[in-house]
Write a protein that holds these residues in place. Structure first.
Motif, mmCIF file in Angstrom:
data_model
loop_
_atom_site.group_PDB
_atom_site.id
_atom_site.type_symbol
_atom_site.label_atom_id
_atom_site.label_comp_id
_atom_site.label_asym_id
_atom_site.label_seq_id
_atom_site.Cartn_x
_atom_site.Cartn_y
_atom_site.Cartn_z
ATOM 1 N N LEU A 52 -20.989 42.236 -40.070
ATOM 2 C CA LEU A 52 -21.336 40.946 -39.738
ATOM 3 C C LEU A 52 -20.978 41.555 -38.440
ATOM 4 C CD1 LEU A 52 -21.108 37.302 -40.309
ATOM 5 C CD2 LEU A 52 -19.254 38.383 -39.642
ATOM 6 N N VAL A 53 -22.301 41.095 -37.403
ATOM 7 C CA VAL A 53 -22.464 41.514 -36.570
ATOM 8 C C VAL A 53 -22.720 40.090 -35.172
ATOM 9 C CG1 VAL A 53 -23.896 42.038 -34.216
ATOM 10 C CG2 VAL A 53 -23.742 43.258 -36.397
ATOM 11 N N ALA A 54 -21.829 39.636 -34.405
ATOM 12 C CA ALA A 54 -21.533 38.359 -33.915
ATOM 13 C C ALA A 54 -22.769 38.809 -31.810
ATOM 14 C CB ALA A 54 -20.158 38.333 -33.900
ATOM 15 N N GLY A 55 -23.639 38.095 -32.112
ATOM 16 C CA GLY A 55 -24.150 37.961 -30.080
ATOM 17 C C GLY A 55 -24.473 37.088 -30.808
ATOM 18 N N TYR A 98 -32.098 39.396 -30.341
ATOM 19 C CA TYR A 98 -30.490 39.942 -31.247
ATOM 20 C C TYR A 98 -30.367 40.650 -30.253
ATOM 21 C CZ TYR A 98 -32.342 37.795 -36.069
ATOM 22 O OH TYR A 98 -32.760 37.016 -37.002
ATOM 23 N N LEU A 99 -28.860 39.928 -29.385
ATOM 24 C CA LEU A 99 -28.116 40.813 -29.098
ATOM 25 C C LEU A 99 -27.427 41.050 -28.644
ATOM 26 C CD1 LEU A 99 -28.997 38.339 -25.331
ATOM 27 C CD2 LEU A 99 -30.140 41.488 -26.170
ATOM 28 N N ARG A 100 -26.896 41.628 -29.140
ATOM 29 C CA ARG A 100 -26.078 42.341 -30.656
ATOM 30 C C ARG A 100 -24.580 42.573 -29.286
ATOM 31 N NH1 ARG A 100 -23.991 47.029 -32.154
ATOM 32 N NH2 ARG A 100 -23.071 47.711 -34.109
ATOM 33 N N GLY A 101 -23.407 42.038 -30.261
ATOM 34 C CA GLY A 101 -21.547 42.146 -28.882
ATOM 35 C C GLY A 101 -21.018 42.719 -29.974
ATOM 36 N N GLN A 102 -20.779 42.407 -30.971
ATOM 37 C CA GLN A 102 -19.519 42.938 -31.655
ATOM 38 C C GLN A 102 -20.116 42.867 -33.049
ATOM 39 O OE1 GLN A 102 -15.918 40.714 -31.184
ATOM 40 N NE2 GLN A 102 -15.060 42.775 -30.032
ATOM 41 N N ALA A 103 -19.454 44.350 -34.307
ATOM 42 C CA ALA A 103 -19.756 44.891 -35.166
ATOM 43 C C ALA A 103 -18.122 44.388 -35.410
ATOM 44 C CB ALA A 103 -20.285 45.752 -35.475
ATOM 45 N N MET A 104 -18.605 43.407 -37.314
ATOM 46 C CA MET A 104 -17.403 43.879 -37.800
ATOM 47 C C MET A 104 -17.504 43.588 -39.403
ATOM 48 S SD MET A 104 -15.801 39.877 -35.875
ATOM 49 C CE MET A 104 -17.533 40.045 -35.185
ATOM 50 N N SER A 105 -16.313 44.589 -39.868
ATOM 51 C CA SER A 105 -16.517 45.256 -41.084
ATOM 52 C C SER A 105 -15.792 45.157 -42.226
ATOM 53 C CB SER A 105 -17.038 46.214 -40.729
ATOM 54 O OG SER A 105 -15.663 47.454 -40.622
ATOM 55 N N TYR A 106 -14.202 44.796 -41.855
ATOM 56 C CA TYR A 106 -13.411 44.198 -42.275
ATOM 57 C C TYR A 106 -13.061 42.260 -42.891
ATOM 58 C CZ TYR A 106 -8.627 44.632 -44.529
ATOM 59 O OH TYR A 106 -7.100 44.401 -44.648
ATOM 60 N N TYR A 107 -12.916 41.846 -43.498
ATOM 61 C CA TYR A 107 -12.715 40.452 -44.089
ATOM 62 C C TYR A 107 -11.137 39.915 -45.395
ATOM 63 C CZ TYR A 107 -13.758 35.802 -46.055
ATOM 64 O OH TYR A 107 -14.215 34.213 -46.071
ATOM 65 N N LEU A 108 -10.490 39.591 -44.515
ATOM 66 C CA LEU A 108 -9.515 39.522 -44.998
ATOM 67 C C LEU A 108 -9.083 38.073 -44.464
ATOM 68 C CD1 LEU A 108 -7.366 40.315 -47.097
ATOM 69 C CD2 LEU A 108 -5.695 41.411 -44.992
ATOM 70 N N ASN A 109 -8.628 36.785 -45.572
ATOM 71 C CA ASN A 109 -8.345 36.181 -45.463
ATOM 72 C C ASN A 109 -8.837 34.696 -44.655
ATOM 73 O OD1 ASN A 109 -5.868 36.216 -47.614
ATOM 74 N ND2 ASN A 109 -4.844 36.919 -45.724
ATOM 75 N N SER A 110 -10.356 34.839 -45.395
ATOM 76 C CA SER A 110 -11.805 33.954 -43.938
ATOM 77 C C SER A 110 -11.388 34.928 -42.676
ATOM 78 C CB SER A 110 -11.058 32.760 -44.338
ATOM 79 O OG SER A 110 -10.526 32.362 -45.477
ATOM 80 N N ARG A 111 -10.982 35.880 -42.653
ATOM 81 C CA ARG A 111 -10.942 36.103 -41.414
ATOM 82 C C ARG A 111 -11.411 37.581 -41.039
ATOM 83 N NH1 ARG A 111 -6.442 36.669 -37.249
ATOM 84 N NH2 ARG A 111 -7.455 36.949 -35.157
ATOM 85 N N TRP A 112 -12.536 37.975 -39.936
ATOM 86 C CA TRP A 112 -13.042 38.717 -39.778
ATOM 87 C C TRP A 112 -12.475 39.592 -39.004
ATOM 88 C CZ3 TRP A 112 -16.889 41.408 -42.834
ATOM 89 C CH2 TRP A 112 -17.445 40.900 -43.676
ATOM 90 N N SER A 113 -12.531 40.987 -38.493
ATOM 91 C CA SER A 113 -11.876 41.548 -37.498
ATOM 92 C C SER A 113 -12.316 43.052 -37.450
ATOM 93 C CB SER A 113 -10.261 42.003 -37.947
ATOM 94 O OG SER A 113 -9.700 42.664 -38.988
ATOM 95 N N LYS A 114 -12.741 43.578 -36.582
ATOM 96 C CA LYS A 114 -13.418 44.244 -36.237
ATOM 97 C C LYS A 114 -12.865 46.077 -36.104
ATOM 98 C CE LYS A 114 -12.389 44.177 -31.505
ATOM 99 N NZ LYS A 114 -10.966 44.936 -31.859
#
Lengths: 394, 754
Positions: free
Chosen positions: B506-509, B286-302
């Motif tokens: 949420l983590v994207a990688g 699981y190669l971690r790239g970016q973690a995001m924890s703010y969710y609003l209006n169907s969109r995640w931002s870091k």
């Protein structure tokens, strides 16, 4: 008429011309617009389409050029033709390529003024094969027409690019004046002489029944007329008469002081009448002669029979020019007196008043029968083929 | 609707049926292609309507053509139809919401339908062809799907064939018109047909079609590959972007975009992983790239810092190094500025041209474009962490990440999502409320429970055609679509954990399990391995991976069709990446590759020339043949033998063909007529040639008289030839031999001094 082959002269290959057709120009315009749209939008499919369209134009040019270059041509054209009558031309096409087929080959005569020509077409010419394509043309004026070049062209495959090549095939065609119809019977049979010749074995022969006579010991028993013999009680035989060969002299007065359109038209009508009369006479077995005036002098053709004589006389009519110097008297002076005896003489003139009574009297005395055909008589006895509307030949 | 039978002239001369059938197919393909393009743009109703209407009209015309008939209406009705089509166009432009090009394409289709029921002449056929081509060009502006490209290819072939047939038909018509115009009265078409070849060149047309298509496609490919392209920023898309995307790492996760995701096999990076403690090789990364924890209006931002993109130069404690898992990553620079590695990454060492800013950001100097690769090394500690490692991490994280923020304040979802989460974990929530000391354990259990319920309630799918932007993405996923890919599952997991008070993000990688063929330590990470998962934080365990995404369905029953579907998917991906995605960078690579190939070819030729020169020098100066000359000599010899064999084979074939033609033409063996050829050559050498107008018998009579030869012998030879040539008489070999001997005698007689 004898068809002569125009032998192609060995020379350098003729250049091939390529030019876009109207559809080709429109296609290029659309392609350019598509290319512009592709560059603007950067859409990959549009680039492919643009390239394909330009490729289509290029391959059209290459394919058409190769097909035209591969075709070898030989033309069969008749020596003689009647004015306003369709004449068949034969174009022998030969594909020199080993594998590829030539498609949509069109052969067109680059004709001089006076000819309305049609073009020959060959749908498919397989490799190493030959094809005879027919064409037709109609000469609208009499005289000698020189054919020089033939154009081979094709617009296959897409009709975008026209590839053409001109082939030098010199040939000459003598166009006789147009043949019409004789309304009235102009020619009469000549004298006959009694003949001891047996009846012609072929039905429809020229012998005519003359009368009956008593049987002679050396007569063929088959000649005996048995009904009459029974009636008379003595053998009698049929006696046949072979008519003298008919001789016709046609004297054409081409001296025309009136060079207006009406005068020329009258002259042409006279020539057409003369040609019709000559053709009619030959069909009836006449020995026909011609005396005609040219600007350089009079020409006299002694009467003779046969196709060669017919062609000679009609050629002479085809070569008639606008003569203003050589008069009818000069022509009459050139006639051999000995050949006029018992001959029918027809004088065709554009002006009957030009002939003096004395000359007419002399001529009538020498000939068996004389007829002078002026403009008024032409109206009565000749149906001019160019006087009625006819569908033009392309 | 009146029917008109084709006239005899049309049947025989103009080959009308041969044009009508491919023309109808061409028109139908054009309409189908446009329908596909329009459907890809979301206009399903109108595309189906026009396709059905055109199909019906074409079927009616086809059936009529099969019976040598033409369906047509009066010109008045056709004019009314055109006017009605114009009215429809105006309505679509004024009232409808179609694009201009779509409305115009509808107009083109309606015009073609009007033309189909008109009494057609060559001009009408030309107009129909032009309208169809324009329609296809318009469709190309709308769509770039693979299906459409296949239809376009078929259309090109049919259009080329139809145009060729039409060109031939026009020539036939012109020839027929010219012939008929010269006749005083009507002619039978059979008489007119003498002017043209009656054999339809079907085989030749197909051969020409193949050559034409190959040339056109080659030209199209050449323009596609080499045409100048503008840089990506300057592009102006004149058609709608197709609702499809290729799977790849996405730092901007946005739910609700309708479309389909294609699994791209493009390699994003390679990771060499050193064995961990105890020599264990990890099975999945699981190669971690970016973690995001703010969710609003169907969109995640870091909200968290990018990890592990920051260089950490803190020296690691010596006892912690033993347990380090080292990853040597080589990845495409287009993924920057995000760096990937196993979590927790405690140290990053960039390689190559890179600099570290004052804020410990790693910046690479390479261009972020296709083909460029960067390398770096990541040191990570595998789970479970030792106490010393936890302390070290806590110290580092307090400096960099900070404590995880309070859960509920960073996600904003509809109440029903919260209610659903509470419903799923009611019992665990009650336990947690009653046992605060077990919070960490219960938080982990809650996360696992949510993951299980998600896998039970929803299915994995890459087809998100039904997604809607006007609804919240998680709500749409949980209550409406009930299917989605990893981003949806991870988003739902994270959001539901958050609303229940569990610290999650949420983590994207990338998630990779493919080993390289060269080495089992090297993982091949492809674009399709892009993944999103949830990490749940507990003070005791740190950030723990919770992956709610179920495994994608594997092929079971109907594996052939599944395999076919996978194949089609990969072809589509290839199409999108290599063709639709072809840009200035790709073109640069192609041009560079061509130049390199050219240079290498020239270099190879130059080297070969130098070698050859050296070998010739050795031969001439030193007098020995080296290996190069020997190989050259062998090659030339082999080539010569091959050419010779080719010539011999051709000569044999030609000889056999001539023999066969002679047999077919004369009915005799060619060698039986050889004596005649010898006789002609013999007489020809003496000046007696056989020319047109002279029969062989007359020739030998002249020759006998001129050369004082025995005429009887020559007459017998000619008689024998006539018997063979025209008499079809069987001749014995003895007679042939006698004839040959007689000719030899004649030759001796002629050569003897007189």
């Amino acid at each position: 008429m004898v068809k002569r082959r125009s032998r192609p002269v060995t020379r350098r290959p003729e250049p091939i011309y390529l030019r876009p057709t109207l559809a080709g120009w429109l296609f290029l315009l659309v392609a350019m617009m598509l290319g512009f749209a592709a560059g603007k939008s950067q859409a990959s499919l549009l680039f492919v389409l643009f390239g394909s369209m330009m490729g289509a134009v290029a391959i059209s040019a290459v394919m058409a050029r190769n097909m035209v270059a591969a075709v070898r041509l030989r033309r069969d054209v008749p020596d003689r033709a009647w004015q306003n009558q369709p004449v068949h031309l034969g174009y022998h096409l030969r594909n020199t390529r080993k594998r590829a087929t030539c498609l949509g080959i069109q052969v067109q005569e680059i004709a001089p003024i006076g000819i309305e020509s049609a073009s020959g077409y060959c749908l498919s010419l397989p490799a190493r094969s030959a094809f005879l394509a027919g064409a037709r043309f109609a000469a609208r004026r009499r005289g000698r027409i020189d054919l020089r070049r033939v154009r081979i062209r094709t617009v296959f495959p897409f009709g975008l690019i026209c590839a053409s090549r001109h082939v030098e095939l010199p040939a000459s065609v003598v166009v006789w004046p147009a043949k019409g119809e004789l309304r009235q019977q102009l020619l009469f049979r000549g004298a006959v002489m009694t003949s001891t010749a047996p009846p012609s074995p072929v039905s429809g022969g020229q012998d005519e029944f003359f009368g009956l006579r008593e049987y002679r010991p050396d007569d063929n028993p088959r000649w005996i007329h048995w009904r009459k013999s029974a009636a008379r009680g003595v053998p009698v035989v049929r006696e046949m008469a072979r008519p003298l060969p008919e001789i016709l002299w046609v004297i054409v007065d081409t001296c025309c002081q009136d060079l207006s359109e009406l005068g020329r038209d009258l002259l042409e009508r006279s020539l057409r009448f003369a040609a019709t009369l000559i053709d009619f006479a030959f069909a009836r077995g006449y020995q026909t002669g011609l005396a005609i005036a040219y600007s350089h002098g009079a020409a006299v053709h002694a009467p003779a029979a046969g196709q060669a004589q017919r062609s000679t006389l009609l050629d002479a009519l085809a070569d008639a020019d606008a003569n203003t110097s050589c008069t009818l008297q000069e022509v009459l002076a050139g006639l051999p007196p000995g050949r006029l005896k018992q001959a029918e003489v027809v004088v065709v003139t554009t002006d009957a008043g030009r002939i003096s009574n004395q000359a007419l009297a002399v001529l009538r005395g020498r000939s068996g029968h004389l007829a002078v055909i002026g403009p008024e008589q032409l109206m009565d006895m000749f149906v001019d083929p160019l006087g009625r509307q006819e569908a033009p030949c392309r | 609707m009146p029917l008109r039978s084709f006239t005899q002239a049309e049947l025989i001369l103009t080959e009308r049926k041969r044009l009508e059938r491919p023309l109808l197919l061409m028109i139908w393909l054009g309409v189908v292609g446009f329908s596909i393009a329009e459907n890809a743009g979301g206009e399903r109703a109108s595309s189906v309507f026009y396709a059905l209407a055109a199909t019906l009209a074409i079927v009616v015309n086809y059936l009529a053509t099969q019976r040598a008939m033409e369906v047509h209406v009066g010109r008045v009705f056709v004019t009314i139809g055109v006017l009605a089509s114009t009215l429809v166009l105006l309505l679509e432009l004024l009232v409808g919401d179609h694009l201009l090009i779509v409305a115009l394409s509808h107009y083109l289709i309606l015009l073609q339908l009007c033309k189909l029921f008109e009494r057609k002449a060559n001009r009408d056929y030309l107009q129909m062809i032009a309208l169809s081509v324009l329609l296809m060009v318009a469709s190309s502006l709308l769509c770039d799907e693979l299906w459409f490209a296949v239809v376009l290819l078929a259309y090109l072939g049919v259009a080329c064939y139809t145009t060729m047939v039409f060109t031939l038909k026009r020539g036939l018509d012109a020839a027929a018109d010219a012939r008929l115009a010269c006749e005083p009265g009507p002619l039978s078409p059979h008489r007119v047909a003498w002017n043209v070849s009656r054999l339809w060149p079907g085989g030749a047309l197909m051969q020409k079609l193949c050559a034409l298509l190959a040339a056109m496609l080659a030209a199209g490919a050449a323009v596609f590959l080499l045409a100048p392209r503008s840089p990506p920023a300057e592009r102006t898309m004149s058609h709608r972007d197709s609702a499809a995307a290729s799977a790849s790492f996405n730092s901007d996760i946005r739910l609700g975009e309708a479309g389909k995701v294609y699994l791209s096999k493009h390699i994003a990076m390679r990771v060499r992983v050193s064995p961990g403690p105890g020599g264990r090789r990890p099975g999945m990364l699981y190669l971690r790239g970016q973690a995001m924890s703010y969710y609003l209006n169907s969109r995640w931002s870091k909200r968290d810092e990018e990890m592990p993109s920051r260089a950490d130069l803190t020296p690691l404690p010596s006892d912690a190094l033993g347990g380090t898992v080292t990853q040597e990553v080589t990845m495409e620079s287009s993924l920057l500025p995000v760096l990937f590695g196993l979590y927790p990454a405690v140290r990053i060492e960039p390689a190559g041209i890179a600099r570290i800013t004052a804020g410990r950001q790693i910046l690479y100097a390479l261009p972020y474009s296709k083909g460029w690769q960067i390398s770096y090394k990541v040191y990570s500690w595998p789970q479970p962490l030792t106490a010393a490692q936890r302390e070290f991490l806590a110290a580092v994280q307090s400096e960099t990440e900070g404590q995880p923020s309070e859960p509920a304040s960073t996600v904003h979802v509809p109440q029903r999502v919260t209610d659903l989460a509470r419903q799923w974990c009611r019992d665990l929530l009650e336990q947690r409320d009653g046992n605060p000391q077990r919070r960490d354990e219960l938080d982990r259990l809650i996360a696992q429970r949510i993951a299980e319920r998600l896998q039970a309630a929803c299915t994995y799918s890459l087809d998100l055609s039904e997604a809607r932007l006007d609804r919240d993405g998680v709500e749409d996923f949980l209550f409406y679509m009930k299917r989605g890919h990893c981003e949806y599952f991870a988003s739902a997991e994270t959001v539901m954990c958050r609303v229940l008070g569990v610290r999650a993000r949420l983590v994207a990688g990338f998630r990779a399990d493919e080993h390289s063929r060269e080495s089992p330590d090297v993982f091949v990470v492809r674009n399709r391995d892009a993944h999103a998962w949830t990490e749940v934080y507990t003070p005791s365990g740190g950030w723990m991976i919770v992956d709610p995404t179920p495994a994608s369905p594997v092929g079971g029953e109907g594996s052939f069709w599944t395999g076919l579907g996978d194949f089609w998917e990969s072809v589509q991906v290839l199409w999108r990446e290599r063709v639709i995605g072809y840009d200035a960078d790709s073109r640069g690579q192609v041009v560079k590759a061509l130049k390199d190939w050219g240079r290498s070819l020239l270099a190879a030729l130059g080297a070969a020339w130098d070698e050859l020169g050296e070998s010739v020098n050795n031969l001439l100066v030193r007098g020995y043949v080296d290996a190069v000359l020997a190989r050259l000599a062998i090659a030339i010899g082999a080539l010569g033998i091959g050419l010779e064999a080719l010539f011999v084979i051709r000569a044999i074939r030609r000889s056999r063909q001539e023999r066969r033609q002679t047999m077919e033409k004369f009915g005799v063996q060619p060698e039986q007529l050889e004596f005649y050829s010898k006789l002609l050559r013999l007489l020809g050498r003496r000046g007696f040639q056989l020319h047109p107008g002279l029969t062989p018998r007359e020739l030998v009579q002249q020759a006998a008289a001129g050369l004082n030869l025995p005429s009887q012998a020559l007459a017998e030879l000619i008689h024998l030839y006539y018997s063979l040539r025209w008499g079809r008489v069987k001749v014995s070999p003895e007679q042939i031999n006698q004839a040959n001997e007689r000719i030899l005698e004649l030759d001796r007689m002629l050569q003897a001094p007189r």
